[in-house]
Design a protein around this motif. Structure first.
Motif, PDB file in Angstrom:
ATOM      1  N   THR A 169       0.846  -1.187   0.000  1.00 35.64           N
ATOM      2  CA  THR A 169       0.000   0.000   0.000  1.00 35.64           C
ATOM      3  C   THR A 169       0.884   1.241   0.000  1.00 35.64           C
ATOM      4  O   THR A 169       2.103   1.154   0.128  1.00 35.64           O
ATOM      5  N   GLU A 175     -16.157  15.432   1.446  1.00 35.14           N
ATOM      6  CA  GLU A 175     -16.162  14.011   1.827  1.00 35.14           C
ATOM      7  C   GLU A 175     -17.261  13.686   2.841  1.00 35.14           C
ATOM      8  O   GLU A 175     -17.290  12.590   3.399  1.00 35.14           O
ATOM      9  N   TYR A 206     -19.262  10.506   1.997  1.00 32.44           N
ATOM     10  CA  TYR A 206     -18.394   9.335   2.206  1.00 32.44           C
ATOM     11  C   TYR A 206     -18.277   8.983   3.688  1.00 32.44           C
ATOM     12  O   TYR A 206     -18.439   7.824   4.085  1.00 32.44           O
ATOM     13  N   SER A 227     -15.215   0.326   0.118  1.00 31.28           N
ATOM     14  CA  SER A 227     -15.526   1.682  -0.337  1.00 31.28           C
ATOM     15  C   SER A 227     -14.373   2.650  -0.095  1.00 31.28           C
ATOM     16  O   SER A 227     -14.342   3.747  -0.671  1.00 31.28           O
ATOM     17  N   VAL A 237     -11.160   1.885  -0.781  1.00 32.72           N
ATOM     18  CA  VAL A 237      -9.989   1.459  -1.534  1.00 32.72           C
ATOM     19  C   VAL A 237      -9.888   2.102  -2.914  1.00 32.72           C
ATOM     20  O   VAL A 237     -10.858   2.131  -3.676  1.00 32.72           O
ATOM     21  N   THR A 238      -8.708   2.597  -3.219  1.00 31.73           N
ATOM     22  CA  THR A 238      -8.321   2.961  -4.580  1.00 31.73           C
ATOM     23  C   THR A 238      -7.121   2.095  -4.947  1.00 31.73           C
ATOM     24  O   THR A 238      -6.161   2.005  -4.176  1.00 31.73           O
ATOM     25  N   THR A 239      -7.181   1.442  -6.101  1.00 35.39           N
ATOM     26  CA  THR A 239      -6.092   0.577  -6.545  1.00 35.39           C
ATOM     27  C   THR A 239      -5.087   1.379  -7.359  1.00 35.39           C
ATOM     28  O   THR A 239      -5.462   2.121  -8.280  1.00 35.39           O
ATOM     29  N   VAL A 240      -3.816   1.235  -7.019  1.00 31.22           N
ATOM     30  CA  VAL A 240      -2.738   1.944  -7.713  1.00 31.22           C
ATOM     31  C   VAL A 240      -1.735   0.910  -8.217  1.00 31.22           C
ATOM     32  O   VAL A 240      -1.126   0.197  -7.412  1.00 31.22           O
ATOM     33  N   ALA A 267       1.667   8.719  -7.614  1.00 27.90           N
ATOM     34  CA  ALA A 267       0.577   8.840  -6.642  1.00 27.90           C
ATOM     35  C   ALA A 267       1.042   9.373  -5.294  1.00 27.90           C
ATOM     36  O   ALA A 267       0.271  10.016  -4.578  1.00 27.90           O
ATOM     37  N   VAL A 301      -5.825  12.370  -0.746  1.00 32.00           N
ATOM     38  CA  VAL A 301      -6.088  10.935  -0.744  1.00 32.00           C
ATOM     39  C   VAL A 301      -7.246  10.609   0.187  1.00 32.00           C
ATOM     40  O   VAL A 301      -7.262  11.019   1.346  1.00 32.00           O
ATOM     41  N   ARG A 302      -8.201   9.876  -0.327  1.00 31.93           N
ATOM     42  CA  ARG A 302      -9.303   9.371   0.488  1.00 31.93           C
ATOM     43  C   ARG A 302      -9.030   7.899   0.801  1.00 31.93           C
ATOM     44  O   ARG A 302      -8.714   7.114  -0.086  1.00 31.93           O
ATOM     45  N   LEU A 346      -4.856   3.425  -0.366  1.00 32.73           N
ATOM     46  CA  LEU A 346      -4.269   3.167  -1.685  1.00 32.73           C
ATOM     47  C   LEU A 346      -3.615   1.794  -1.663  1.00 32.73           C
ATOM     48  O   LEU A 346      -2.604   1.588  -0.980  1.00 32.73           O
TER      49      LEU A 346
END
Length: 326
Positions: free
Chosen positions: A38, A183, A186, A294, A296-299, A307, A316-317, A320
């Motif tokens: 991560t 946010e 969220y 909800s 997670v962002t995939t990098v 990033a 960043v939310r 990652l």
């Protein structure tokens, strides 16, 4: 193996996606095929060079990872075991998880608990594991849902997101603090009962403010933490685990000696293994995996360097997650 490699020549830091001979991996009694790593705040500092996180060069960053044991001479682990690593100086003094393989000490590893897979454990990562340690600190000091609301700074970040979801599932009312009011939806979906602007905690610190919260989890330090302390209810407890706003603490002793407030420090890096196991057990049993997804962002590994600065820009939310397996 493919890896993010940080090198230093004279006073210049160079970061690149490189092919590294895995024979160069540092000493350790367990070799792990990394599945996921991560990007954490500390990784962002290391990759951008904006703080002296890296103590040895060359360095592979990545303070956490999940994966499968390839080889082991450690008595607790064997080939095929699925494992988690968080902290222990990995990515700082010992090559870390942003590579296809890692060799580490077996005593640093935690077995993957039942109920979650390697990707989910990576999504939790060091941030979520730290959040669990903070929740445990509040509970050990007697802070129950009946005592009142819990305030969480940096709530849209990794620690804050997991802490919000975890506490909401356990029945706590959460006040989420964020500098990004966009946010709000969220954070409410994660379970926050209310959302407030960080500006409410960045003004002049009073020795004693109006009592508002029974407990808190703070990732900021500095004026944010000082204001949180001043606004704790009698007997309130704050678990402090970060310094995103600064290392200073312009606070008064008044809340401690007049309201019996407790400031509980939380360290995730050198945390003893029994506490780690307890934290991961809590996460596996009480964290809503739909809420986790909800966050997670995939990098891809190829985009990690690009990033990383977003972390330091506060853009960043949640979490990652970096799929690493080749």
């Amino acid at each position: 193996m493919k890896a993010i490699l940080i090198e230093k020549t004279d006073n210049e830091q160079i970061v690149l996606l490189a092919n590294v001979d895995d024979a160069r991996l540092p000493d350790g009694d367990v070799l792990v095929d990394v599945a996921y790593s991560t990007i954490n705040y500390k990784d962002a500092l290391a990759i951008t060079g904006q703080a002296p996180v890296v103590r040895r060069f060359p360095m592979i960053p990545g303070i956490d990872f999940t994966g499968t044991v390839a080889e082991s001479s450690h008595p607790e682990f064997k080939s095929g075991d699925r494992v988690i690593l968080n902290g222990w100086g990995v990515g700082e003094t010992h090559w870390g998880g942003l590579a296809e393989r890692a060799r580490v000490k077996g005593e640093w590893l935690v077995p993957l608990p039942d109920g979650i897979d390697l990707r989910q454990a990576a999504a939790v990562g060091t941030a979520g594991y730290t959040a669990a340690l903070c929740v445990q600190a509040l509970e050990r000091h007697g802070i129950t849902p009946e005592k009142g609301e819990i305030v969480i700074s940096g709530a849209a970040g990794g620690v804050g997101s997991v802490a919000t979801a975890l506490l909401a599932t356990k029945g706590y009312a959460v006040t989420a603090v964020t500098g990004r009011t966009s946010e709000t939806t969220y954070l409410r979906e994660l379970g926050a009962a209310s959302v407030i602007d960080r500006a409410e905690l960045t003004g002049r610190v009073k020795a004693l403010g109006k009592e508002r919260w029974a407990g808190g989890i703070d990732v900021a330090g500095s004026t944010v933490l000082a204001n949180m302390i001043s606004m704790m209810n009698y007997g309130g407890v704050i678990a402090a685990c970060g310094l995103a706003a600064g290392m200073d603490l312009p606070a008064s002793v008044a809340p401690f000696i007049l309201r019996g407030v407790t400031l509980a420090g939380v360290d995730s890096v050198m945390c003893p293994k029994p506490d780690r196991l307890e934290a991961w057990s809590l996460l596996a049993s009480d964290l809503d995996l739909n809420k986790l997804e909800s966050m997670v962002t995939t990098v891809p590994l190829s985009e990690v360097i690009e990033a990383a600065p977003k972390f330091l820009d506060g853009a960043v939310r949640g979490r990652l997650v970096v799929p690493v397996a080749g």
